[in-house]
Write a protein that holds these residues in place. Structure first.
Motif: not given
Length: 417
Positions: A203-209
């Motif tokens: 769910a929080h994978a986009p925060s890797l950016m």
């Protein structure tokens, strides 16, 4: 070590381990007040000792302030290095090997990339700020007694990678924990897509950016260096965990990685993270260069990744020695293992790095044979090198005959123009 190989329960005391017998460690623990409960082993060394595997690093947590740690390490006759003093970490150098000593901490603020900490004396509070339960195990240097506030022993025995507290909150504190979660699953645990921990990472994978590309690269390469990261990488692809930062990695790349791992095992060749990263990418040099630049890889790593993803047009000509001559032994080995050149049998015929054939003639020799100085010399030398390579690196007398023929051809072509 996979989950089925684990014992049903782990000991409540730290077992003997090679690192516990390293010179100076007992003296350092004594200097930090271990006998009075003021210092404990923590983290990876404790976890790995419980599993019976070698530990790379030794960490000690202590109630003493960084300044006090420096004074105690110095009095014990060791060298203190303030490697992370702002976060409470002092590296004590014991007879040439390092031990990280960190003051107990609590987070004051976090933004997903870094934390502001305050020092304290509360052991449970220090444990609560760590990422996974298996990393929050403390051991008394004197008695070996394990302190476990969050069920880390049970999780470790079960091969279960579990965040301490709310997974979403722990990820919000440091987004890198997403990649660390998958690396720890690949190394210590069993993949469980139904778990709350897995779901939070997806769910929080986009925060890797928000992370620096160097941190992403480091975690990815550490994951790829594990014996078999394929199941975890497949799950990361299917759940689009890497989509925001490495969209080039897809199901085809995961299949290629699986094939590479099989070939490495068959050939008895140890895992190599860069080669495995190349497997995840298409056989396309521009794409490899883009990924290498985005991950801020070293120039050497960028060159290797580029070679692994694009071979010379004539790479099948002349066999493995010729391929190694064109792109280096390492590059040839990579492309063979990746299934992008020759066959696996060619691995046994690769020359040792640094023992490649050397063209016995130079441009000056071609001029001595009658070729006029100028661009024609370079062109003819390139033709000579190509034909010499494809002919299997003939000896100097045969190479000279080959050169004479090419010089004659170049002279005839010059007369026609």
């Amino acid at each position: 070590m996979s989950a089925p190989d684990r014992p049903m329960a782990l000991p409540s005391h730290l077992p003997d381990a090679e690192w516990r017998r390293k010179p100076g460690l007992s003296l350092l623990a004594e200097a930090l007040g271990a006998a009075a409960g003021e210092a404990r082993f923590v983290g990876g060394a404790v976890r790995d000792a419980l599993l019976g595997i070698a530990a790379k690093d030794v960490d000690i947590a202590t109630i003493h302030s960084p300044r006090e740690v420096i004074e105690r390490v110095t009095r014990a006759g060791f060298k203190p290095v303030p490697t992370g003093i702002d976060h409470g970490t002092i590296t004590a150098v014991l007879h040439g090997w390092p031990v990280e000593v960190t003051t107990l901490r609590r987070d004051v603020s976090t933004d997903g990339r870094r934390a502001t900490v305050a020092f304290g004396t509360d052991w449970r509070e220090d444990a609560a700020r760590r990422d996974f339960t298996m990393n929050a195990l403390y051991a008394d240097p004197t008695s070996g007694a394990i302190t476990d506030w969050f069920g880390g022993l049970e999780d470790l025995a079960a091969g279960r990678v579990r965040f301490i507290g709310d997974p979403a909150q722990r990820i919000a504190e440091d987004h890198l924990r997403i990649l660390r979660y998958f690396r720890f699953v690949a190394r210590f645990g069993a993949l469980d897509p139904a778990s709350a921990d897995h779901a939070a990472c997806v769910a929080h994978a986009p925060s890797l950016m928000a992370l620096s590309r160097e941190r992403i690269a480091d975690e990815m390469l550490r994951l790829l260096a594990l014996p078999d990261p394929v199941p975890v990488l497949r799950a990361m692809v299917e759940d689009e965990v890497l989509a925001a930062v490495l969209p080039e990695i897809n199901a085809t790349g995961a299949d290629a990685l699986a094939s590479l791992v099989t070939r490495e095992k068959a050939a008895g060749i140890p895992p190599d993270a860069l080669r495995r990263l190349a497997a995840l990418l298409p056989d396309d040099a521009p794409v490899a260069r883009q990924v290498a630049a985005r991950l801020r890889l070293s120039n050497k790593a960028r060159r290797r990744l580029t070679v692994a993803t694009t071979g010379p047009a004539d790479e099948e000509k002349g066999g493995p020695v010729a391929l190694a001559y064109r792109i280096g032994t390492e590059g040839a080995r990579d492309r063979i293992l990746l299934g992008r050149a020759l066959t696996m049998d060619a691995l046994t015929d690769l020359p040792v790095e640094g023992a490649l054939p050397v063209l016995p003639l130079s441009g000056g020799d071609l001029i001595a044979m009658g070729l006029p100085a100028g661009p024609v010399v370079a062109r003819t030398l390139q033709r000579l090198e190509r034909e010499w390579t494809e002919a299997g690196f003939p000896p100097p007398d045969q190479t000279r005959s080959l050169a004479l023929r090419l010089v004659e051809e170049s002279l005839r072509e010059a007369q026609k123009s």
